[in-house]
Design a protein around this motif. Structure first.
Motif, PDB file in Angstrom:
ATOM      1  N   UNK A 435       0.681  -1.173   0.028  1.00 46.95           N
ATOM      2  CA  UNK A 435      -0.105  -0.054   0.089  1.00 46.95           C
ATOM      3  C   UNK A 435       0.770   1.163   0.096  1.00 46.95           C
ATOM      4  N   UNK A 436       1.994   1.215   0.719  1.00 48.94           N
ATOM      5  CA  UNK A 436       2.901   2.383   0.654  1.00 48.94           C
ATOM      6  C   UNK A 436       3.424   2.574  -0.761  1.00 48.94           C
ATOM      7  N   UNK A 437       3.788   1.653  -1.096  1.00 50.15           N
ATOM      8  CA  UNK A 437       4.486   1.616  -2.489  1.00 50.15           C
ATOM      9  C   UNK A 437       3.496   2.126  -3.628  1.00 50.15           C
ATOM     10  N   UNK A 438       2.152   1.906  -3.397  1.00 50.37           N
ATOM     11  CA  UNK A 438       1.133   2.148  -4.410  1.00 50.37           C
ATOM     12  C   UNK A 438       0.943   3.594  -4.195  1.00 50.37           C
ATOM     13  N   UNK A 447       1.915  -1.111 -11.860  1.00 55.33           N
ATOM     14  CA  UNK A 447       1.505  -2.380 -12.714  1.00 55.33           C
ATOM     15  C   UNK A 447       2.282  -3.198 -13.153  1.00 55.33           C
ATOM     16  N   UNK A 448       3.404  -2.284 -13.942  1.00 54.92           N
ATOM     17  CA  UNK A 448       4.616  -3.033 -14.361  1.00 54.92           C
ATOM     18  C   UNK A 448       5.419  -3.812 -13.583  1.00 54.92           C
ATOM     19  N   UNK A 449       5.414  -3.395 -12.258  1.00 56.79           N
ATOM     20  CA  UNK A 449       6.244  -4.137 -11.369  1.00 56.79           C
ATOM     21  C   UNK A 449       5.552  -5.303 -10.674  1.00 56.79           C
ATOM     22  N   UNK A 450       4.351  -5.223 -10.652  1.00 54.52           N
ATOM     23  CA  UNK A 450       3.587  -6.283 -10.149  1.00 54.52           C
ATOM     24  C   UNK A 450       3.602  -7.366 -11.168  1.00 54.52           C
ATOM     25  N   UNK A 454       4.529 -11.289 -10.996  1.00 53.29           N
ATOM     26  CA  UNK A 454       3.516 -12.325 -11.185  1.00 53.29           C
ATOM     27  C   UNK A 454       4.007 -13.214 -12.422  1.00 53.29           C
ATOM     28  N   UNK A 455       4.367 -12.545 -13.393  1.00 48.59           N
ATOM     29  CA  UNK A 455       4.835 -13.644 -14.525  1.00 48.59           C
ATOM     30  C   UNK A 455       6.007 -14.525 -13.983  1.00 48.59           C
ATOM     31  N   UNK A 456       6.981 -14.323 -13.156  1.00 48.78           N
ATOM     32  CA  UNK A 456       7.992 -15.168 -12.621  1.00 48.78           C
ATOM     33  C   UNK A 456       7.159 -16.372 -11.699  1.00 48.78           C
ATOM     34  N   UNK A 457       6.303 -15.830 -11.093  1.00 50.90           N
ATOM     35  CA  UNK A 457       5.525 -16.625 -10.157  1.00 50.90           C
ATOM     36  C   UNK A 457       4.789 -17.481 -11.102  1.00 50.90           C
ATOM     37  N   UNK A 458       4.397 -17.122 -12.227  1.00 49.26           N
ATOM     38  CA  UNK A 458       3.669 -18.197 -13.179  1.00 49.26           C
ATOM     39  C   UNK A 458       4.412 -19.282 -13.741  1.00 49.26           C
ATOM     40  N   UNK A 512      18.711  -2.924  -4.625  1.00 49.84           N
ATOM     41  CA  UNK A 512      18.272  -2.520  -3.297  1.00 49.84           C
ATOM     42  C   UNK A 512      18.094  -1.152  -3.098  1.00 49.84           C
ATOM     43  N   UNK A 513      18.350  -0.366  -4.173  1.00 46.33           N
ATOM     44  CA  UNK A 513      17.852   1.031  -4.274  1.00 46.33           C
ATOM     45  C   UNK A 513      16.583   1.242  -5.221  1.00 46.33           C
ATOM     46  N   UNK A 514      16.207   0.113  -5.832  1.00 47.40           N
ATOM     47  CA  UNK A 514      15.112   0.353  -6.795  1.00 47.40           C
ATOM     48  C   UNK A 514      13.696   0.697  -5.983  1.00 47.40           C
ATOM     49  N   UNK A 515      12.902   1.529  -6.079  1.00 50.83           N
ATOM     50  CA  UNK A 515      11.806   1.797  -5.463  1.00 50.83           C
ATOM     51  C   UNK A 515      10.647   0.792  -5.617  1.00 50.83           C
ATOM     52  N   UNK A 516      10.890  -0.098  -6.668  1.00 53.73           N
ATOM     53  CA  UNK A 516       9.722  -1.061  -6.692  1.00 53.73           C
ATOM     54  C   UNK A 516      10.498  -2.370  -6.469  1.00 53.73           C
TER      55      UNK A 516
END
Length: 619
Positions: A435-438, A447-450, A454-458, A512-516
């Protein structure tokens, strides 16, 4: 309603645009399009609003808002077909909220729109839904007036299932008002139609209602014959819930007549069947009625025992009733597919009339006529290609969103039976602090990050032969052991969870320094579930039951980067994986539950080569 005292109601919706199974995932996807709708055509916007209202399940008020926007836009465009659909959607959601008066007003407006749209099936549906609401009000007189109107219209259409369903509900209203002769007449006709079209569930309900009518008339022999036939059909299609209800209802009838022995036998049979098939609600109700009956028979010990069992099962039913209703829903893919083909053929006929009219005007222009016929032929070819393309696209989409065996069953039978799996393992994941990131990221970046994760999870769950169920926001849900039961579902699910956790941690370490870069919590539980397909135009394969709810709670009670498993899952994997006992933790609506953190680094015995490789990578 099928019959009084039962709360079992037959609602065979008369056309595919008014089904009661939705997909929140679809609604979330469409919302993105809705917020960028400046490039949509009028028809696309109308259809988008209808689908948003239809699929929104998390917030019924939000669904009503989309329906009202559809109504307003349809008024502006004078599009009575979508105006009718908007009012039907609004009425359905109001009815779910218990706002019967407002729902009735909306259904009346849908009737007016269907009339202006010259949509007979829609008129029949509107009349039938109006009658259903009056029946819920207890106003049998008004219910019968509108059932009669619905039947009169539906007799002129090809919707035999809708006609038979309306006749059956009409007969039920007559049962409630005490007019058993008319109740029998309507129910007999409904039974005949259902039998002609080989609609076994409808025929079973009709036979069950006839059995209760005979019982009320004092014809016990015919009552038992019809109830027995209904039960055989319901057992054939594995629809056990109404069998229990019929048996309980027969017990009530015989108890009213003073035949306590017959009443007791029906209740005992109902309880036995409910226990066999794990129908908790029916177990609870049968125990309550047995407690009351034994009290009348002067057997306080047996009465107290059944009362205690009733309380135990009643307390476990807070969420099960809604789950069962959803799981019992049937889908009919062929109806929606045929409707699309009918629409295209109707468009062809309109174009044919245009060609004929042009031919009459231009009798002297043979060349012009030939050119017109040539263009018409090209249009027909193009239309046929569109139909073939859309059919292929529907098949591909169906296989993409449903398990292959389920998709084939849907195509062959037009419906999918809900199935109960005794042992599966359910995995939930959730990004910690999402929620904080959103709140701080642009929607496109979020959306690009999620999608990246999720593509890797698939890929991971496909590797371990698990079944993806759905995603809700940043939550990801999958299960092992279905649609085909396996013995190693817990091990495979745990292995997938380890790889998912490893992937997220590695991604976070490298960025580590990427906000996503997110942290993840995981929860796993094993046990029985009900699985099935919901929807008639927007299909979704889903699972329900306490096993799913507990898996979600385990994820909520996990910690960042850790895999929290239940006692039932621990029992299945403890010989292979090292687990850290966390103690008993309070879980919302469940009380104290034993939980374990999985230690992926320490493996007790050799497992599959694929997993061994994974663990080396993780270590």
């Amino acid at each position: 309603m099928l019959f009084c005292k039962s709360n079992l109601k037959i609602l065979f919706f008369l056309i595919s645009i008014n089904c009661v199974c939705q997909s929140q995932k679809v609604a979330d996807s469409l919302l993105v399009i809705y917020e960028k709708n400046k490039f949509l055509s009028t028809t696309e916007k109308l259809e988008l609003l209808r689908n948003l209202s239809f699929n929104e399940t998390n917030n019924l008020q939000k669904s009503i808002k989309f329906a009202e926007e559809l109504i307003l836009f349809s008024h502006q465009e004078k599009n009575y077909l979508y105006l009718y659909r908007g009012y039907i959607q609004k009425g359905n959601k109001l009815r779910l909220l218990g706002e019967l008066k407002e729902a009735l007003e909306s259904y009346f407006k849908s009737l007016d729109a269907a009339t202006k749209a010259k949509l007979p099936t829609g008129q029949g549906l509107a009349y039938s839904t109006i009658a259903d609401v009056y029946s819920e009000f207890g106003n049998s007189k008004n219910a019968q007036i509108y059932y009669a109107k619905a039947v009169k219209i539906l007799r002129k259409t090809n919707d035999t299932i809708g006609l038979a369903s309306t006749l059956l509900n009409s007969g039920d209203a007559y049962i409630n008002s005490g007019n058993l002769l008319l109740a029998k007449e309507k129910t007999e006709e409904a039974k005949t139609i259902f039998k002609q079209v080989h609609y076994e569930s409808g025929e079973a309900y009709a036979l069950g209602n006839l059995g209760m009518i005979y019982a009320k008339q004092g014809n016990d022999k015919q009552a038992e014959i019809n109830i027995t036939k209904a039960i055989k059909l319901l057992e054939k299609i594995e629809d056990y819930y109404p069998i229990c209800v019929y048996l309980t209802y027969m017990s009530d009838i015989y108890l009213e007549k003073g035949n306590k022995t017959a009443a007791l036998n029906y209740l005992i049979n109902s309880l036995s069947l409910a226990k066999t098939h794990g129908l908790k609600k029916e177990i609870s109700e049968a125990n309550l009625k047995l407690s009351q009956l034994y009290d009348k028979l002067g057997k306080p010990k047996e009465s107290l025992g059944h009362l205690q069992n009733h309380i135990i099962y009643r307390d476990s039913l807070k969420n099960l009733e809604t789950v069962q209703k959803i799981a019992d829903m049937r889908t009919d893919f062929e109806v929606s597919q045929k409707q699309a083909e009918v629409d295209l053929l109707s468009q062809q006929k309109k174009n044919q009339r245009i060609v004929v009219f042009a031919t009459i005007i231009a009798l002297g222009c043979i060349a012009f006529v030939a050119f017109g016929l040539y263009r018409r032929n090209k249009f027909v070819q193009k239309t046929n290609k569109i139909i073939d393309y859309e059919r292929k696209r529907s098949d591909d989409l169906l296989r993409n969103i449903l398990p292959e065996s389920t998709a084939e069953e849907l195509k062959v039978n037009g419906k999918v039976k809900a199935k109960r799996f005794q042992s599966v393992t359910v995995l939930f994941t959730d990004f910690h602090g999402f929620t904080h990131y959103a709140e701080n990221l642009p929607p496109e970046k979020l959306v690009e990050s999620v999608d990246f994760y999720f593509s890797k999870f698939d890929e991971i769950i496909e590797k371990y032969e698990l079944e993806k169920i759905k995603t809700i926001g940043d939550a990801y849900m999958c299960a092992g052991g279905l649609p085909f039961p396996t013995e190693d579902h817990a091990l495979k699910t745990v292995q997938a969870a380890i790889e998912i956790a490893s992937f997220v941690e590695e991604t976070r370490r490298l960025n580590a320094f990427n906000e996503t870069s997110f942290e993840i919590r995981l929860g796993i539980n094993s046990g029985p579930v009900v699985a099935g397909v919901v929807g008639t135009k927007k299909f979704a394969y889903d699972i329900w039951g306490d096993t799913v709810n507990i898996a979600s709670r385990l994820e909520s009670n996990s910690e960042s980067g850790k895999i929290n498993i239940s006692e039932s899952t621990y029992a299945l994997v403890k010989d292979t994986f090292d687990c850290e006992y966390r103690g008993e933790i309070i879980v919302k609506n469940k009380g104290l539950m034993k939980m374990y953190f999985l230690n992926p680094v320490q493996v007790k015995k050799r497992i599959t080569p694929a997993v061994s490789s994974l663990l080396q990578t993780t270590i």
